[in-house]
Scaffold this motif. Structure first.
Motif, mmCIF file in Angstrom:
data_model
loop_
_atom_site.group_PDB
_atom_site.id
_atom_site.type_symbol
_atom_site.label_atom_id
_atom_site.label_comp_id
_atom_site.label_asym_id
_atom_site.label_seq_id
_atom_site.Cartn_x
_atom_site.Cartn_y
_atom_site.Cartn_z
ATOM 1 N N ILE A 1 0.788 -1.284 0.182
ATOM 2 C CA ILE A 1 0.278 -0.140 0.183
ATOM 3 C C ILE A 1 0.930 1.250 0.030
ATOM 4 N N ALA A 2 1.925 1.120 0.853
ATOM 5 C CA ALA A 2 2.958 2.163 0.715
ATOM 6 C C ALA A 2 3.265 2.695 -0.586
ATOM 7 N N SER B 1 -17.723 -12.484 -2.769
ATOM 8 C CA SER B 1 -18.481 -12.775 -1.442
ATOM 9 C C SER B 1 -17.139 -13.204 -0.314
ATOM 10 N N ALA B 2 -15.958 -13.914 -0.870
ATOM 11 C CA ALA B 2 -15.067 -13.952 0.083
ATOM 12 C C ALA B 2 -14.455 -12.561 0.749
ATOM 13 N N THR B 3 -14.316 -11.583 -0.137
ATOM 14 C CA THR B 3 -14.033 -10.268 0.365
ATOM 15 C C THR B 3 -14.969 -9.849 1.162
ATOM 16 N N ARG C 1 -13.399 -7.232 4.431
ATOM 17 C CA ARG C 1 -11.968 -6.583 3.647
ATOM 18 C C ARG C 1 -12.540 -5.407 2.811
ATOM 19 N N PRO C 2 -11.616 -4.437 2.688
ATOM 20 C CA PRO C 2 -11.980 -3.395 1.843
ATOM 21 C C PRO C 2 -12.419 -4.113 0.474
ATOM 22 N N PRO C 3 -13.489 -3.490 -0.228
ATOM 23 C CA PRO C 3 -14.654 -2.585 -0.149
ATOM 24 C C PRO C 3 -15.542 -2.781 0.721
ATOM 25 N N PHE C 4 -15.452 -3.841 1.303
ATOM 26 C CA PHE C 4 -16.700 -4.518 2.047
ATOM 27 C C PHE C 4 -16.356 -4.221 3.613
ATOM 28 N N PHE D 1 -7.011 -4.231 -3.826
ATOM 29 C CA PHE D 1 -8.377 -3.946 -3.655
ATOM 30 C C PHE D 1 -8.307 -3.074 -2.471
ATOM 31 N N ARG D 2 -7.770 -3.210 -1.523
ATOM 32 C CA ARG D 2 -7.989 -2.134 -0.331
ATOM 33 C C ARG D 2 -7.401 -0.672 -0.785
#
Lengths: 408, 179
Positions: A49-50, A231-233, A238-241, A328-329
């Motif tokens: 992410i960084a 669905s697993a996310t 985890r983002p976006p959920f 995703f995140r």
């Protein structure tokens, strides 16, 4: 009874010392690998992410900041452990463990390696005993993962409720609604895989996927994979959920009141679940520890025995999905609550049901010797008809709600 | 071994059942119910009914009790209720009569069928039970071929329940809008 104890085929006979020691070593390896993988996953996520946000990320503790998670974990151990005055003390203390234990249990059914080539079925020989490179191979196979993930809901719900505070309660109510809703879509897309594989055992499912053409992602026609992934996310929160811990609205969601090592346990379980889910996706859709093989030519890593090569392949494939989760995140904005429920109930569940019917019809047609083209056309027509009816129902219900004066 | 598992599972089932009745906090009672359901799942596994055990955990523990908890949390009824005032005074004696009656019937059934229970046969046919996926094959054959009518009727029943709920929820809203 024997098959309950003999989670491994080799334990069927007399209880001997060698198999017992092999099992104990396996338990230890799975536990340690789980912990170390989680530690590295936290580092990986922060570093990636960084990178995506043009920052440096953790770089002080150890080489490339690798030991940052270890330092954070150690720090959390020594923090003061707070229990809110209005908390339900017993449930408050229990909840982190209800989250943590399923996270580790689900990992036990993943085939972590082994030789699936030439019909060996993933068996490797250790000290004269045939065994699988997975901790448990229960008769219910992959349903075990579903059962375990339905238990994990409790931890989050109870954590929020027992805190005796508003925001955690809101977070846990959201969590339970979300996880129960998406479990349906998860199960239905899983059913498509089971239909194609014809077995519940994870080792059996891996064994069926010997080449890229027979990987379940291709064999089930891509749609179940996408539904499973989404669905697993959602199931992982985890983002976006990640509405469960939407920081802007709920402080920290269900774990707002948790501190010290109890918070660390939630954190650990979350990342452990991400790894397990990625490994499950690889197992179900991408051939698990099977090497990549297209049209008879198999990519072979030289100098490594086949039994260990499986582990390398699994690691590489899982890394791809871990990267996708981090991606995703970093890139997707959070869903709104009604969008989340719409996606789950109006899109994913009908889509997975329809696709399951299509696959089943094709299978019946193949067995009965019908013309595949006709079968596919008729099923497609039925699906389109069903979709039109569904759209009509949505339209009518929307009109009704507007008449009732609802704002959405 | 079987005895140890049975004793542990039975303790779970009974302990959970007692907890459901005696705990005054509804969330604790729901958790005790989960304990009972887990005990039953353990019993299923010890009788080689792995699929039933999985379904027991997924459906009952994973969905139904979660919905119970959801409702308890959402409606905020998670407080100890004052049960000193009786809304229906005949409730307690009636409950006692029904409870005693049901336990009497169960005990009578056990006593009358004791001769059948004590018959020791060959036990479960291990080869058919332990074959891979045997559980699912047998259950599926039984549900989808022998008892397919009952299965379909049950699904219609569930559909009716869902539609009825939606209808009732909507009617209340319409009535409020009418006022």
């Amino acid at each position: 009874m024997s098959s309950l104890l003999a989670l491994d085929p080799m334990l069927d006979g007399k209880l001997l010392w060698t198999p017992l020691i092999i099992i104990l070593v396996k338990v230890l390896i799975v536990f340690v690998v789980g912990l170390v993988a989680t530690m590295l996953m936290v580092w990986f996520e922060r570093k990636v992410i960084a990178g995506m946000q043009n920052r440096v990320g953790p770089n002080k503790a150890g080489p490339w900041g690798l030991l940052q998670t270890l330092a954070d974990g150690t720090k959390l151990f020594f923090k003061e452990d707070l229990i809110p005055e209005r908390a339900d003390r017993f449930v408050f203390k229990l909840a982190p463990y209800i989250v943590l234990v399923p996270a580790f249990l689900a990992f036990s059914i993943i085939p972590l390696g082994g030789d699936f080539r030439d019909g060996k079925g993933g068996l490797v020989t250790l000290f004269g005993h045939q065994t699988r490179m997975q901790l448990a191979d229960p008769p219910i196979g992959v349903l075990f993962a579903l059962a375990i993930s339905s238990i994990a809901v409790y931890g989050i719900m109870l954590a929020g409720w027992s805190s005796g505070s508003k925001y955690p309660l809101l977070g846990s109510v959201r969590a339970s609604a979300q996880m129960v809703s998406y479990e349906a879509a998860l199960g239905l897309s899983l059913a498509a895989v089971l239909l194609v594989s014809g077995t519940l055992s994870t080792a059996g499912i891996v064994d069926m996927q010997s080449s890229v053409g027979s990987w379940n992602v291709v064999a089930t026609g891509f749609i179940p994979f996408f539904i499973f992934m989404i669905s697993a996310t959602a199931e992982l929160n985890r983002p976006p959920f990640d509405l469960v811990e939407a920081e802007q609205e709920l402080v920290g969601g269900f774990n707002t009141e948790y501190s010290s090592i109890r918070f660390a346990l939630f954190f650990l379980a979350e990342f452990m679940n991400t790894i397990t889910m990625s490994a499950l996706i690889v197992t179900l859709f991408f051939g698990g520890p099977q090497p990549i093989s297209v049209g008879g030519t198999t990519l072979d890593i030289p100098l490594i025995p086949n039994g260990i090569e499986g582990t390398v392949w699994l690691l590489l494939k899982v890394l791809v999905f871990l990267y996708v989760y981090v991606w995703f995140r970093a890139t997707l904005p959070r869903f709104r609550y009604d969008q989340l429920m719409d996606l789950g109930w109006r899109m994913l569940i009908p889509a997975s049901l329809g696709w399951f019917m299509l696959l089943a019809a094709q299978r019946v047609g193949r067995n009965a010797g019908w013309d595949q083209v006709v079968v596919t056309l008729v099923s497609a027509l039925v699906l389109i008809g069903g979709y039109a009816l569904l759209q009509r129902a949505h339209k009518v219900s929307r009109a009704n709600r507007e008449k009732d004066g609802a704002s959405f | 071994m079987e005895l140890i598992v049975f004793v542990l599972a039975a303790a779970m089932v009974l302990g959970g059942a007692i907890g459901v009745i005696t705990r005054s906090n509804p969330v604790h009672a729901a958790l005790s119910l989960v304990l009972t359901l887990f005990g039953v799942a353990v019993m299923f596994v010890s009788h080689e009914a792995h699929f039933l055990a999985a379904v027991q955990v997924i459906v009952y523990a994973g969905a139904i009790v979660v919905l119970f908890l959801f409702v308890i949390m959402l409606l905020g009824v998670d407080r100890t209720e004052d049960i000193s005032i009786e809304p229906i005074t005949a409730q307690r004696p009636l409950a006692a009569i029904v409870g005693l009656g049901v336990s009497g019937i169960v005990i009578a059934a056990i006593i009358s069928s004791r001769s059948a229970l004590s018959v020791t046969g060959d036990g479960i046919d291990q080869t058919t039970v332990e074959a891979a996926d045997a559980n699912i094959r047998q259950l599926a054959r039984s549900i989808f071929s022998n008892n397919v009518f009952a299965f379909e009727v049950t699904s219609v029943l569930l559909l009716v329940a869902v539609i009825g709920t939606v209808l009732m929820a909507r009617r209340i809203k319409l009535r409020e809008a009418g006022k």
